[in-house]
Write an enzyme that holds these catalytic residues in place. Structure first.
Site, PDB file in Angstrom:
ATOM      1  N   HIS A  22      -7.045  56.395  97.355  1.00  0.00           N
ATOM      2  CA  HIS A  22      -8.165  57.162  96.801  1.00  0.00           C
ATOM      3  C   HIS A  22      -8.213  58.626  97.252  1.00  0.00           C
ATOM      4  O   HIS A  22      -9.275  59.151  97.618  1.00  0.00           O
ATOM      5  CB  HIS A  22      -9.490  56.464  97.142  1.00  0.00           C
ATOM      6  CG  HIS A  22      -9.684  55.142  96.454  1.00  0.00           C
ATOM      7  ND1 HIS A  22      -9.131  54.830  95.244  1.00  0.00           N
ATOM      8  CD2 HIS A  22     -10.395  54.035  96.828  1.00  0.00           C
ATOM      9  CE1 HIS A  22      -9.487  53.602  94.880  1.00  0.00           C
ATOM     10  NE2 HIS A  22     -10.236  53.085  95.832  1.00  0.00           N
TER      11      HIS A  22
ATOM     12  N   GLU B 150     -12.127  50.202  87.244  1.00  0.00           N
ATOM     13  CA  GLU B 150     -11.732  51.588  87.476  1.00  0.00           C
ATOM     14  C   GLU B 150     -10.616  51.969  86.514  1.00  0.00           C
ATOM     15  O   GLU B 150      -9.468  51.604  86.736  1.00  0.00           O
ATOM     16  CB  GLU B 150     -11.249  51.737  88.924  1.00  0.00           C
ATOM     17  CG  GLU B 150     -12.221  51.204  89.962  1.00  0.00           C
ATOM     18  CD  GLU B 150     -11.512  50.689  91.234  1.00  0.00           C
ATOM     19  OE1 GLU B 150     -10.677  51.389  91.806  1.00  0.00           O
ATOM     20  OE2 GLU B 150     -11.812  49.540  91.640  1.00  0.00           O
TER      21      GLU B 150
ATOM     22  N   HIS C 291     -15.721  54.975  90.537  1.00  0.00           N
ATOM     23  CA  HIS C 291     -15.646  53.728  91.297  1.00  0.00           C
ATOM     24  C   HIS C 291     -17.016  53.038  91.380  1.00  0.00           C
ATOM     25  O   HIS C 291     -17.435  52.593  92.457  1.00  0.00           O
ATOM     26  CB  HIS C 291     -15.099  54.019  92.690  1.00  0.00           C
ATOM     27  CG  HIS C 291     -14.403  52.854  93.338  1.00  0.00           C
ATOM     28  ND1 HIS C 291     -15.008  51.625  93.491  1.00  0.00           N
ATOM     29  CD2 HIS C 291     -13.165  52.728  93.851  1.00  0.00           C
ATOM     30  CE1 HIS C 291     -14.153  50.812  94.088  1.00  0.00           C
ATOM     31  NE2 HIS C 291     -13.024  51.445  94.308  1.00  0.00           N
TER      32      HIS C 291
HETATM   33  C1  GLA Z   1     -10.169  49.936  95.015  1.00  0.00           C
HETATM   34  C2  GLA Z   1      -9.056  49.226  95.686  1.00  0.00           C
HETATM   35  C3  GLA Z   1      -9.586  48.212  96.630  1.00  0.00           C
HETATM   36  C4  GLA Z   1     -10.518  48.857  97.625  1.00  0.00           C
HETATM   37  C5  GLA Z   1     -11.598  49.598  96.899  1.00  0.00           C
HETATM   38  C6  GLA Z   1     -12.480  50.375  97.821  1.00  0.00           C
HETATM   39  O1  GLA Z   1     -10.818  49.106  94.138  1.00  0.00           O
HETATM   40  O2  GLA Z   1      -8.146  48.646  94.771  1.00  0.00           O
HETATM   41  O3  GLA Z   1      -8.530  47.570  97.292  1.00  0.00           O
HETATM   42  O4  GLA Z   1      -9.810  49.732  98.439  1.00  0.00           O
HETATM   43  O5  GLA Z   1     -11.048  50.491  95.975  1.00  0.00           O
HETATM   44  O6  GLA Z   1     -12.936  49.631  98.878  1.00  0.00           O
END
Ligand code: GLA
Length: 385
Positions: A138, A350, A212
């Site tokens: 991220h 997402e 997200h």
């Molecule tokens: C995304 C990732 C997850 C986790 C979340 C945040 O969805 O794929 O594995 O890291 O973000 O917690």
């Protein structure tokens, strides 16, 4: 000196004028969708945070704050007309930095994982911070979710809209090129929240921007999402290794716990540990390859919460969508109203390109060149059943 009587008359006149102008608006067919800008507290270092509230005439309200261009709350009516917040998050901006978990944030410069935090572009290697086991997640240590965005414009009706922007410096978090990004949130009268990310760059780079939001359509009831009926318009997904990096395979969902082509409750197969992918993800934490042509807005997902009757449809232009069931939440995130969030308390969807695309030449490209504009559009449309 105005007497009490004249003051009273003036007040009545003002009220009448206000009522008359509202009536005129309604009569002219103009909508009541409004966008209002206000303060949203300060960060620990004194930085002021602002929020824009978008409201439509159909009972929906979305609050977006400048820290992380974050969807901080989303109020949606249920089948009885009860208006309740359907996204997880915190009451104050500070908590988003004190206990970050990407609740409703705008993620960048690269949403999801880049293996070992390394990639090459035009023969040059780049190294990013590894903040998720061996991988980069991220956008790194201080991704776009932890940056202050600017409010570029705020517009009321017919649709209510806010445009936020952020300029990411050349080399920030290890990524090449100065990148200018915008996030445009639009609330329509048809109970759709549309979100569009755009980006340009000064040098060739990689980009994958997404939102997200953690959805819990039960609102105040705060049931977990195991009974949510989910449909995913995807025949294939990208299986991962133990660190959640795609292996490169595009696996058919048919005959696996990953088949959501017809509506099925999330909890039905989430404990099926015979499937190694369920074990690796601690449930669902996988990128689905959305059927149809990337670049065109098409249905990616439907989530139905049977008790409240809320139904959310997600339409995307992105090639993929990460389906994540909040598997890392362990009761130590205390969200809005001091509610402890636990595993399975939300669904994240997402939209983006595939995880680790910079290291998979056959995945949809994450490359962005100067002179080109990156666009990622997603629509969350609500109705009741
Ligand atoms: C995304 C990732 C997850 C986790 C979340 C945040 O969805 O794929 O594995 O890291 O973000 O917690």
């Amino acid at each position: 000196m105005p007497t009490r009587d004249t003051m009273h008359k003036q007040t009545l006149l003002k009220r009448w004028l206000l009522g008359a102008s509202l009536a005129a608006l309604t009569a002219s067919g103009a909508s009541a969708a409004t966008a209002t800008r206000g303060d949203f507290g300060t960060l620990a270092d004194g930085t002021k945070v602002e929020a824009v509230t978008l409201s439509n005439g159909a009972g929906m309200t979305a609050r977006i704050m400048t820290l992380g261009a974050t969807l901080q709350s989303l109020v949606v009516p249920d089948k009885a007309g009860r208006k309740e917040d359907v996204v997880l998050g915190y009451d104050t901006a500070r908590e988003y930095l004190a206990r970050p978990n990407y609740f409703g944030v705008s993620v960048g410069r690269y949403a999801n994982r880049i293996a070992k935090g390394k990639f090459t572009l035009d023969g040059k290697s780049y190294a990013l911070a590894t903040n998720d086991g061996p991988n980069s997640l991220h956008g790194g240590l201080k991704g776009f979710d932890k940056r202050m965005w600017k409010i570029d414009s705020v517009t009321s009706g017919p649709d209510a809209r806010v445009v936020l922007s952020y300029v990411s410096a050349d080399g920030e978090e290890g990524f090449p090129g100065e990148m200018k990004v915008t996030a445009t949130y639009t609330l329509t009268e048809r109970n759709e929240l549309k979100l569009e990310y755009r980006a340009t760059t000064s040098k060739p780079t990689v980009v994958n921007l997404t939102n997200h939001a953690y959805f819990n359509l039960s609102g105040n009831d705060a049931r977990d999402v195991m009974g949510n009926l989910v449909t995913l318009n995807a025949d294939r997904f990208t299986p991962v290794d133990a660190t959640l990096i795609p292996t490169g395979e595009r696996r058919a969902v048919a005959g696996t716990p990953f088949d959501f082509r017809k509506p099925i409750a999330v909890g039905t197969r989430i404990r099926d540990a015979r499937d190694q992918q369920i074990r690796y993800g601690r449930g669902y934490d996988h990128n689905y390859i959305v059927n149809g042509a990337a670049g065109t807005l098409r249905l990616a997902a439907v989530v139905e919460e049977p008790v409240s009757g809320r139904v959310m449809e997600v339409r995307v232009t992105a090639p993929g969508i990460q389906f994540y069931t909040g598997n890392f939440m362990d009761g130590t995130y205390f969200g809005k109203g001091q509610r402890a969030y636990r595993q399975g308390d939300a669904i994240c969807l997402e939209p983006g390109t595939f995880p680790d695309a910079p290291n998979h030449p056959d995945f949809p490209s994450a490359r962005l060149d100067p002179g080109k504009t990156y666009v990622n559009t997603m629509v969350y449309a609500f109705r009741t059943k």
